[in-house]
Design a protein around this motif. Sequence first.
Motif, PDB file in Angstrom:
ATOM      1  N   UNK A 167      19.848  21.688   4.666  1.00  0.00           N
ATOM      2  CA  UNK A 167      18.698  20.990   3.425  1.00  0.00           C
ATOM      3  C   UNK A 167      18.637  21.775   2.483  1.00  0.00           C
ATOM      4  N   UNK A 168      20.437  21.988   2.575  1.00  0.00           N
ATOM      5  CA  UNK A 168      20.425  22.563   0.758  1.00  0.00           C
ATOM      6  C   UNK A 168      20.839  21.393  -0.206  1.00  0.00           C
ATOM      7  N   UNK A 169      20.843  21.649  -1.240  1.00  0.00           N
ATOM      8  CA  UNK A 169      21.071  21.149  -1.955  1.00  0.00           C
ATOM      9  C   UNK A 169      22.810  20.674  -2.447  1.00  0.00           C
ATOM     10  N   UNK A 170      23.167  21.514  -2.199  1.00  0.00           N
ATOM     11  CA  UNK A 170      24.802  21.645  -3.006  1.00  0.00           C
ATOM     12  C   UNK A 170      26.085  21.876  -1.335  1.00  0.00           C
ATOM     13  N   UNK A 171      26.970  21.397  -1.575  1.00  0.00           N
ATOM     14  CA  UNK A 171      27.906  22.255  -0.694  1.00  0.00           C
ATOM     15  C   UNK A 171      28.601  23.327  -0.707  1.00  0.00           C
ATOM     16  N   UNK A 172      28.522  23.682  -1.329  1.00  0.00           N
ATOM     17  CA  UNK A 172      28.858  25.421  -1.975  1.00  0.00           C
ATOM     18  C   UNK A 172      27.633  26.234  -1.755  1.00  0.00           C
ATOM     19  N   UNK A 173      26.262  25.940  -1.624  1.00  0.00           N
ATOM     20  CA  UNK A 173      25.113  26.660  -0.385  1.00  0.00           C
ATOM     21  C   UNK A 173      25.162  26.664   0.705  1.00  0.00           C
ATOM     22  N   UNK A 174      25.108  25.126   1.013  1.00  0.00           N
ATOM     23  CA  UNK A 174      25.980  25.403   2.641  1.00  0.00           C
ATOM     24  C   UNK A 174      26.714  26.068   2.367  1.00  0.00           C
ATOM     25  N   UNK A 175      27.979  26.378   3.024  1.00  0.00           N
ATOM     26  CA  UNK A 175      29.144  27.006   3.063  1.00  0.00           C
ATOM     27  C   UNK A 175      28.120  28.520   2.684  1.00  0.00           C
ATOM     28  N   UNK A 176      27.979  28.876   1.653  1.00  0.00           N
ATOM     29  CA  UNK A 176      27.423  29.901   1.349  1.00  0.00           C
ATOM     30  C   UNK A 176      26.808  30.955   2.798  1.00  0.00           C
ATOM     31  N   UNK A 177      25.855  30.316   2.891  1.00  0.00           N
ATOM     32  CA  UNK A 177      24.604  30.379   3.439  1.00  0.00           C
ATOM     33  C   UNK A 177      25.660  29.830   5.071  1.00  0.00           C
ATOM     34  N   UNK A 178      26.373  29.206   5.587  1.00  0.00           N
ATOM     35  CA  UNK A 178      27.337  29.037   6.995  1.00  0.00           C
ATOM     36  C   UNK A 178      28.048  31.093   7.239  1.00  0.00           C
ATOM     37  N   UNK A 179      29.008  31.108   5.735  1.00  0.00           N
ATOM     38  CA  UNK A 179      29.785  31.975   5.995  1.00  0.00           C
ATOM     39  C   UNK A 179      28.654  33.456   5.861  1.00  0.00           C
ATOM     40  N   UNK A 180      27.080  33.730   5.281  1.00  0.00           N
ATOM     41  CA  UNK A 180      26.510  34.640   5.921  1.00  0.00           C
ATOM     42  C   UNK A 180      26.019  34.973   6.633  1.00  0.00           C
ATOM     43  N   UNK A 181      25.652  33.682   8.056  1.00  0.00           N
ATOM     44  CA  UNK A 181      25.193  33.702   8.634  1.00  0.00           C
ATOM     45  C   UNK A 181      25.638  33.969   9.982  1.00  0.00           C
ATOM     46  N   UNK A 182      27.011  33.444   9.981  1.00  0.00           N
ATOM     47  CA  UNK A 182      28.682  34.039  10.214  1.00  0.00           C
ATOM     48  C   UNK A 182      28.216  35.802  10.715  1.00  0.00           C
ATOM     49  N   UNK A 183      28.628  35.754   9.595  1.00  0.00           N
ATOM     50  CA  UNK A 183      29.131  37.588   9.129  1.00  0.00           C
ATOM     51  C   UNK A 183      27.345  38.532   9.843  1.00  0.00           C
ATOM     52  N   UNK A 184      26.690  37.805   9.637  1.00  0.00           N
ATOM     53  CA  UNK A 184      25.188  38.131  10.466  1.00  0.00           C
ATOM     54  C   UNK A 184      25.117  38.350  11.915  1.00  0.00           C
ATOM     55  N   UNK A 185      25.475  37.495  11.931  1.00  0.00           N
ATOM     56  CA  UNK A 185      25.817  37.149  13.887  1.00  0.00           C
ATOM     57  C   UNK A 185      26.831  37.688  14.908  1.00  0.00           C
ATOM     58  N   UNK A 186      28.170  37.713  13.672  1.00  0.00           N
ATOM     59  CA  UNK A 186      28.981  39.172  14.402  1.00  0.00           C
ATOM     60  C   UNK A 186      28.319  40.346  14.330  1.00  0.00           C
ATOM     61  N   UNK A 187      27.652  40.894  13.177  1.00  0.00           N
ATOM     62  CA  UNK A 187      27.917  42.142  13.049  1.00  0.00           C
ATOM     63  C   UNK A 187      26.182  42.096  14.709  1.00  0.00           C
ATOM     64  N   UNK A 188      25.606  41.318  14.444  1.00  0.00           N
ATOM     65  CA  UNK A 188      24.333  40.951  15.870  1.00  0.00           C
ATOM     66  C   UNK A 188      25.443  41.541  17.017  1.00  0.00           C
ATOM     67  N   UNK A 189      26.266  40.717  16.970  1.00  0.00           N
ATOM     68  CA  UNK A 189      27.539  40.500  18.544  1.00  0.00           C
ATOM     69  C   UNK A 189      27.436  42.606  18.790  1.00  0.00           C
ATOM     70  N   UNK A 190      27.889  43.380  17.594  1.00  0.00           N
ATOM     71  CA  UNK A 190      28.488  44.438  17.908  1.00  0.00           C
ATOM     72  C   UNK A 190      27.860  44.908  18.205  1.00  0.00           C
ATOM     73  N   UNK A 191      25.977  44.736  17.552  1.00  0.00           N
ATOM     74  CA  UNK A 191      25.229  46.001  17.870  1.00  0.00           C
ATOM     75  C   UNK A 191      24.690  45.894  19.329  1.00  0.00           C
ATOM     76  N   UNK A 192      24.866  44.268  19.905  1.00  0.00           N
ATOM     77  CA  UNK A 192      23.975  44.012  21.040  1.00  0.00           C
ATOM     78  C   UNK A 192      25.194  45.037  22.079  1.00  0.00           C
TER      79      UNK A 192
END
Length: 67
Positions: free
Chosen positions: A20-45
């Motif tokens: 639901x973001x306005x631009x492809x850039x915003x979408x890719x940026x959010x995807x990268x942030x979520x990817x990093x967040x998920x990998x960091x959470x996997x380390x904690x788990x």
Amino acid sequence: MATNLALDDNLLNQAVAIGGLKTKKDTVTLALKEFIQRREAEKLIGAFGTVDFDTDYDYKAERNRHV
């Protein structure tokens, strides 16, 4: 930093629609942030169960301790 990437148009368009973001850039940026967040959470788990706790520790006594 300007970067040129060859991305799968179908995946990117689907991500834009779902995100639901306005631009492809915003979408890719959010995807990268979520990817990093998920990998960091996997380390904690992965750390669960690796810490030895003192079974004699009385946390209630520590709460009442005045400094």
